[in-house]
Design a protein around this motif. Structure first.
Motif, PDB file in Angstrom:
ATOM      1  N   GLN A   1      54.019 129.534  86.635  1.00 41.36           N
ATOM      2  CA  GLN A   1      52.681 128.441  86.984  1.00 41.36           C
ATOM      3  C   GLN A   1      51.872 128.118  85.689  1.00 41.36           C
ATOM      4  N   THR A   2      51.175 127.122  85.314  1.00 45.97           N
ATOM      5  CA  THR A   2      50.332 127.391  83.653  1.00 45.97           C
ATOM      6  C   THR A   2      50.207 128.408  83.315  1.00 45.97           C
ATOM      7  N   LYS A   3      49.465 128.940  84.123  1.00 45.63           N
ATOM      8  CA  LYS A   3      48.631 130.461  83.901  1.00 45.63           C
ATOM      9  C   LYS A   3      49.539 131.147  83.082  1.00 45.63           C
ATOM     10  N   ASP A   4      50.848 131.658  83.139  1.00 51.27           N
ATOM     11  CA  ASP A   4      51.673 132.373  83.130  1.00 51.27           C
ATOM     12  C   ASP A   4      52.512 131.697  81.705  1.00 51.27           C
ATOM     13  N   PHE A   5      52.775 130.483  81.745  1.00 55.49           N
ATOM     14  CA  PHE A   5      52.964 129.640  80.344  1.00 55.49           C
ATOM     15  C   PHE A   5      51.888 129.720  79.555  1.00 55.49           C
ATOM     16  N   VAL A   6      50.788 129.406  79.336  1.00 55.13           N
ATOM     17  CA  VAL A   6      49.429 129.885  78.681  1.00 55.13           C
ATOM     18  C   VAL A   6      49.456 131.259  77.939  1.00 55.13           C
ATOM     19  N   VAL A   7      49.307 132.240  78.839  1.00 50.88           N
ATOM     20  CA  VAL A   7      49.062 133.855  78.618  1.00 50.88           C
ATOM     21  C   VAL A   7      50.635 134.111  77.792  1.00 50.88           C
ATOM     22  N   VAL A   8      52.378 133.648  78.190  1.00 49.41           N
ATOM     23  CA  VAL A   8      52.706 133.808  77.614  1.00 49.41           C
ATOM     24  C   VAL A   8      53.182 133.280  76.056  1.00 49.41           C
ATOM     25  N   SER A   9      52.314 132.066  75.850  1.00 49.29           N
ATOM     26  CA  SER A   9      52.880 131.615  74.678  1.00 49.29           C
ATOM     27  C   SER A   9      51.737 132.229  74.135  1.00 49.29           C
ATOM     28  N   LEU A  10      50.346 132.207  74.044  1.00 46.19           N
ATOM     29  CA  LEU A  10      49.107 133.078  73.362  1.00 46.19           C
ATOM     30  C   LEU A  10      50.057 134.783  72.797  1.00 46.19           C
ATOM     31  N   GLY A  11      50.232 134.966  73.992  1.00 48.21           N
ATOM     32  CA  GLY A  11      50.941 136.283  73.365  1.00 48.21           C
ATOM     33  C   GLY A  11      51.798 136.842  72.514  1.00 48.21           C
TER      34      GLY A  11
ATOM     35  N   ASN B   1      44.558 148.040  90.830  1.00 46.92           N
ATOM     36  CA  ASN B   1      44.612 146.820  90.829  1.00 46.92           C
ATOM     37  C   ASN B   1      45.313 146.869  89.366  1.00 46.92           C
ATOM     38  N   MET B   2      44.719 146.090  87.883  1.00 47.46           N
ATOM     39  CA  MET B   2      45.083 146.022  87.635  1.00 47.46           C
ATOM     40  C   MET B   2      46.630 146.600  87.120  1.00 47.46           C
TER      41      MET B   2
ATOM     42  N   LEU C   1      38.092 147.670  78.217  1.00 46.46           N
ATOM     43  CA  LEU C   1      38.011 149.063  78.714  1.00 46.46           C
ATOM     44  C   LEU C   1      36.704 148.461  79.852  1.00 46.46           C
ATOM     45  N   VAL C   2      35.841 147.633  79.546  1.00 48.61           N
ATOM     46  CA  VAL C   2      35.194 148.096  81.047  1.00 48.61           C
ATOM     47  C   VAL C   2      35.785 147.508  82.359  1.00 48.61           C
ATOM     48  N   LEU C   3      36.292 145.931  82.099  1.00 51.58           N
ATOM     49  CA  LEU C   3      37.406 146.120  83.082  1.00 51.58           C
ATOM     50  C   LEU C   3      38.820 147.204  83.736  1.00 51.58           C
ATOM     51  N   LEU C   4      38.752 148.330  83.126  1.00 47.97           N
ATOM     52  CA  LEU C   4      39.137 149.362  83.391  1.00 47.97           C
ATOM     53  C   LEU C   4      38.587 150.831  83.885  1.00 47.97           C
TER      54      LEU C   4
ATOM     55  N   LEU D   1      41.441 141.001  88.068  1.00 50.14           N
ATOM     56  CA  LEU D   1      42.376 139.888  87.648  1.00 50.14           C
ATOM     57  C   LEU D   1      42.474 139.205  87.516  1.00 50.14           C
ATOM     58  N   THR D   2      41.298 138.422  87.206  1.00 48.34           N
ATOM     59  CA  THR D   2      40.750 137.346  87.237  1.00 48.34           C
ATOM     60  C   THR D   2      41.226 137.372  85.203  1.00 48.34           C
ATOM     61  N   TYR D   3      40.729 137.715  85.303  1.00 49.12           N
ATOM     62  CA  TYR D   3      40.779 137.783  83.091  1.00 49.12           C
ATOM     63  C   TYR D   3      41.689 138.393  82.560  1.00 49.12           C
ATOM     64  N   GLU D   4      42.071 139.891  83.342  1.00 49.38           N
ATOM     65  CA  GLU D   4      42.944 140.554  82.808  1.00 49.38           C
ATOM     66  C   GLU D   4      43.938 140.450  82.190  1.00 49.38           C
ATOM     67  N   LYS D   5      44.984 139.199  82.248  1.00 53.86           N
ATOM     68  CA  LYS D   5      45.587 139.310  80.732  1.00 53.86           C
ATOM     69  C   LYS D   5      45.079 138.637  79.782  1.00 53.86           C
ATOM     70  N   PHE D   6      44.446 137.802  79.578  1.00 50.90           N
ATOM     71  CA  PHE D   6      43.688 137.447  78.434  1.00 50.90           C
ATOM     72  C   PHE D   6      42.709 138.411  77.549  1.00 50.90           C
ATOM     73  N   PHE D   7      41.795 139.975  78.964  1.00 51.32           N
ATOM     74  CA  PHE D   7      41.434 140.402  77.998  1.00 51.32           C
ATOM     75  C   PHE D   7      42.675 141.438  77.294  1.00 51.32           C
ATOM     76  N   LEU D   8      43.527 141.560  78.597  1.00 50.45           N
ATOM     77  CA  LEU D   8      44.409 142.813  77.482  1.00 50.45           C
ATOM     78  C   LEU D   8      45.262 141.659  75.969  1.00 50.45           C
ATOM     79  N   VAL D   9      45.515 140.343  75.787  1.00 50.09           N
ATOM     80  CA  VAL D   9      45.547 139.639  74.495  1.00 50.09           C
ATOM     81  C   VAL D   9      44.668 140.884  73.505  1.00 50.09           C
ATOM     82  N   LEU D  10      43.132 140.136  74.125  1.00 50.98           N
ATOM     83  CA  LEU D  10      42.165 140.335  73.750  1.00 50.98           C
ATOM     84  C   LEU D  10      42.293 141.602  73.065  1.00 50.98           C
TER      85      LEU D  10
END
Length: 370
Positions: A25-35, A176-177, A253-256, A268-277
């Motif tokens: 999906q679009t979100k997957d492509f964005v996360v992988v590309s940014l990562g 969940n994460m 860390l707050v998410l964890l 889970l909404t912002y999990e991957k973006f916070f991992l990139v951060l």
């Protein structure tokens, strides 16, 4: 107690209600590309730092060895995160339980090693500054043992979930994460990193207060401009270090903590973006600790074959530069000579001439040591 070692990864994701995309999906492509973009810069920047420290003999001191180890940890983080990018999204469902643990262990080990290195550097600076030194008197043997200890701690913490602290045998504890991780382990890991951050805040705050008070006492023997530059440069460095850590790590860390303590929270909404951060901290470290050092930048330019490197070899070093002990001894002798001349000649023009002589001598010292 029933263990589910032979179950698929999708089994645990279904229990945690974490969706695995069947198609890209679009979100997957964005996360992988940014990562992947972040990974490329992390790998490039930290290889550059390691080469600079290896090539320039002026960096062969404990603080730079720790910086080199920090670069190695961040390099490993970049490689580990790149491995994650090629095993995420729809590819996740194809992983076995052991492969999933390997993927997560690489990330946990690399990021933990990076954070512990940051704390080790803070403690090294505290020890050297409070003993009125510019370089630690640690032997190379002790530095090697410290580096080995850092990696052993990081590896153990990375392997703990696969050695039993997981929800494979207790699906009610699945997070969940990270659906195969126990909630209690996520809380433990988050609290440990927050504790490390608190120690860093305390150490750098104490360093800043001490140096500011010490420089104020010594300002009568040095120029006010130099005193002001020292305080401002230190303030900038401390703010950058702590600010970067807070911005990059606090959201994750707050998410964890929320994932480990709040079952109804949507993490889970912002999990991957916070991992990139959080991964971004791995390429910010070389910028903060190394790129502010002019000697390091000159070495980078030589490595990258910049044609203008020759014309930029002169100039005053930055306020966060780590001088050698011999340089500092010579500089102290020059300052004492200037103070003696000022006491002999008074505060008039001869004293100003003495200040110019001191400045010229310091510039000559910098050029001869380069």
């Amino acid at each position: 107690m029933v263990c589910h070692d032979n179950e698929s990864v999708k089994f645990f994701y279904d229990i945690s209600k974490k969706n695995i995309s069947e198609t890209w999906q679009t979100k997957d492509f964005v996360v992988v590309s940014l990562g992947l973009l972040v990974c490329a810069f992390v790998i490039f920047a930290n290889i550059l730092v390691m080469l600079a420290i290896f090539m320039n003999r002026r960096f062969h001191y404990p603080i730079y060895y720790l910086l080199g180890n920090l670069a190695a940890a961040d390099l490993f983080a970049g490689v580990s995160y790149m491995y994650l990018m090629f095993h995420t999204g729809p590819w996740t469902s194809k992983l076995s339980v052991s492969q999933w643990f390997v993927r997560q262990a690489l990330i946990d080990t690399s990021l933990t090693a990076s954070v512990i290195n940051l704390m080790a550097i803070a403690l090294e600076r505290h020890q050297t500054i409070f003993t009125m030194q510019l370089h630690s008197k640690m032997t190379n043997h002790r530095v090697v043992l410290l580096i080995i200890g850092i990696w052993l701690i990081a590896i153990v913490l990375g392997l703990v979930p696969s050695m039993g602290w997981s929800c494979v045998c207790n699906t009610m504890e699945c997070s969940n994460m990270a659906p195969l991780y126990s909630r209690s382990y996520l809380v433990f890991w988050a609290v440990l990193n927050l504790l490390t951050f608190t120690i860093m805040v305390a150490v750098y705050t104490r360093i800043f207060v001490y140096v500011r008070r010490k420089s104020h006492r010594m300002s009568q023997h040095t120029s006010q401009i130099k005193h002001k530059e020292t305080v401002v440069n230190l303030m900038k460095t401390v703010v950058m270090i702590l600010g970067c850590f807070v911005v990059c790590w606090t959201p994750g860390l707050v998410l964890l903590l929320l994932d480990g303590s709040c079952e109804s929270c949507d993490v889970l909404t912002y999990e991957k973006f916070f991992l990139v951060l959080a991964e971004c901290n791995s390429f910010m470290n070389p910028i903060i600790y190394s790129y502010r050092d002019k000697d390091m930048r000159h070495t980078f330019k030589r490595i990258l074959c910049f044609p203008c490197v020759g014309s930029q070899q002169e100039g005053e070093h930055s306020g966060v530069r780590f001088n050698t002990l011999e340089q500092e001894r010579r500089r102290r002798v020059l300052q004492e000579s200037w103070v003696a001349r000022r006491a002999r000649d008074g505060d008039g023009a001869p004293a100003n001439g003495g200040r110019l002589v001191l400045k010229e001598a310091e510039n000559m010292l910098d050029s001869t040591e380069s």
